[in-house]
Design a protein around this motif. Structure first.
Motif, PDB file in Angstrom:
ATOM      1  N   ASN A  33       0.835  -1.199   0.000  1.00 18.19           N
ATOM      2  CA  ASN A  33       0.000   0.000   0.000  1.00 18.19           C
ATOM      3  C   ASN A  33       0.875   1.257   0.000  1.00 18.19           C
ATOM      4  OD1 ASN A  33      -2.217  -1.656   0.134  1.00 18.19           O
ATOM      5  ND2 ASN A  33      -2.653  -1.251   2.289  1.00 18.19           N
ATOM      6  N   ALA A  49      -4.263  10.703   1.204  1.00 20.87           N
ATOM      7  CA  ALA A  49      -4.765   9.730   0.237  1.00 20.87           C
ATOM      8  C   ALA A  49      -3.967   8.438   0.355  1.00 20.87           C
ATOM      9  CB  ALA A  49      -4.658  10.268  -1.186  1.00 20.87           C
ATOM     10  N   SER A  51      -3.435   4.337  -1.631  1.00 11.02           N
ATOM     11  CA  SER A  51      -3.661   3.448  -2.768  1.00 11.02           C
ATOM     12  C   SER A  51      -3.350   2.020  -2.353  1.00 11.02           C
ATOM     13  CB  SER A  51      -2.755   3.862  -3.934  1.00 11.02           C
ATOM     14  OG  SER A  51      -2.768   2.885  -4.956  1.00 11.02           O
ATOM     15  N   SER A  56      -7.669  -1.217  -7.922  1.00  4.70           N
ATOM     16  CA  SER A  56      -7.650   0.242  -8.036  1.00  4.70           C
ATOM     17  C   SER A  56      -8.258   0.920  -6.808  1.00  4.70           C
ATOM     18  CB  SER A  56      -8.407   0.661  -9.285  1.00  4.70           C
ATOM     19  OG  SER A  56      -9.742   0.196  -9.209  1.00  4.70           O
ATOM     20  N   THR A  58      -8.778   3.061  -3.647  1.00  8.74           N
ATOM     21  CA  THR A  58      -8.133   4.239  -3.085  1.00  8.74           C
ATOM     22  C   THR A  58      -8.981   4.787  -1.941  1.00  8.74           C
ATOM     23  OG1 THR A  58      -9.248   5.667  -4.702  1.00  8.74           O
ATOM     24  CG2 THR A  58      -7.021   4.920  -5.258  1.00  8.74           C
ATOM     25  N   TYR A  60      -9.472   8.683   0.369  1.00  9.43           N
ATOM     26  CA  TYR A  60      -9.111  10.096   0.442  1.00  9.43           C
ATOM     27  C   TYR A  60      -9.665  10.729   1.714  1.00  9.43           C
ATOM     28  CZ  TYR A  60      -8.001   9.656  -4.517  1.00  9.43           C
ATOM     29  OH  TYR A  60      -7.460   9.262  -5.712  1.00  9.43           O
ATOM     30  N   THR A  69      -6.038  13.298  -6.604  1.00 10.13           N
ATOM     31  CA  THR A  69      -6.089  11.939  -7.126  1.00 10.13           C
ATOM     32  C   THR A  69      -4.746  11.260  -6.914  1.00 10.13           C
ATOM     33  OG1 THR A  69      -7.654  12.613  -8.854  1.00 10.13           O
ATOM     34  CG2 THR A  69      -6.539  10.498  -9.133  1.00 10.13           C
ATOM     35  N   ILE A  70      -4.789  10.091  -6.278  1.00 13.16           N
ATOM     36  CA  ILE A  70      -3.582   9.294  -6.098  1.00 13.16           C
ATOM     37  C   ILE A  70      -3.535   8.241  -7.197  1.00 13.16           C
ATOM     38  CG2 ILE A  70      -4.709   7.690  -4.484  1.00 13.16           C
ATOM     39  CD1 ILE A  70      -2.006   7.462  -3.023  1.00 13.16           C
ATOM     40  N   SER A  71      -2.349   8.016  -7.722  1.00 11.96           N
ATOM     41  CA  SER A  71      -2.164   6.971  -8.731  1.00 11.96           C
ATOM     42  C   SER A  71      -0.779   6.377  -8.562  1.00 11.96           C
ATOM     43  CB  SER A  71      -2.354   7.534 -10.142  1.00 11.96           C
ATOM     44  OG  SER A  71      -1.399   8.547 -10.418  1.00 11.96           O
TER      45      SER A  71
END
Length: 127
Positions: A33, A49, A51, A56, A58, A60, A69-71
């Motif tokens: 993670n 945030a 991930s 996918s 997530t 927040y 936005t976390i990626s």
């Protein structure tokens, strides 16, 4: 030894965008993670945030939901935080973090859930 290095911080105006990046060395991100936290002057570190290693999924903080936005790119060992519509209240040092254990069953949002941390990158949003 796991080392994390953040980049992308800076001084911006309210309403602007920034993208933070965090690169890992010493270990892959695959199966772990990832999280972003921040700490403003005089305040405690807070969750921003996270991930999950699995799929996918997530999570927040309410204060950034819909704006951040976390990626992640496991092939590049990099996690990103895209920050849009920045507000002065977003001013803080931003830290990335990763878990110690492989394939954790819970996507943690507490600092205690993460074992490895970067040095942080300053984000300053002027009004």
């Amino acid at each position: 030894q796991v080392q994390l290095a953040e980049s992308g911080g800076g001084l911006v105006q309210a309403g602007d965008s920034l993208r933070l990046a965090c690169v890992a060395s010493g270990r892959t991100f695959n199966g772990y993670n990832l999280g972003w936290f921040r700490q403003a002057p005089g305040k405690e570190r807070e969750f921003v945030a996270a991930s999950s290693w699995f799929g996918s999924r997530t999570s927040y903080a309410d204060s950034v939901k819909g704006r951040f936005t976390i990626s992640r790119d496991n092939a590049k060992n990099t996690v990103y935080l895209q920050m849009n519509s920045l507000e002065p209240e977003d001013t803080a040092v931003y830290y990335c973090a990763t878990t110690a254990y492989l394939r954790p069953t819970v996507l943690g949002i507490s600092s205690d859930d993460y074992a490895y941390w970067g040095q942080g990158t300053q984000v300053t949003v002027s009004s």
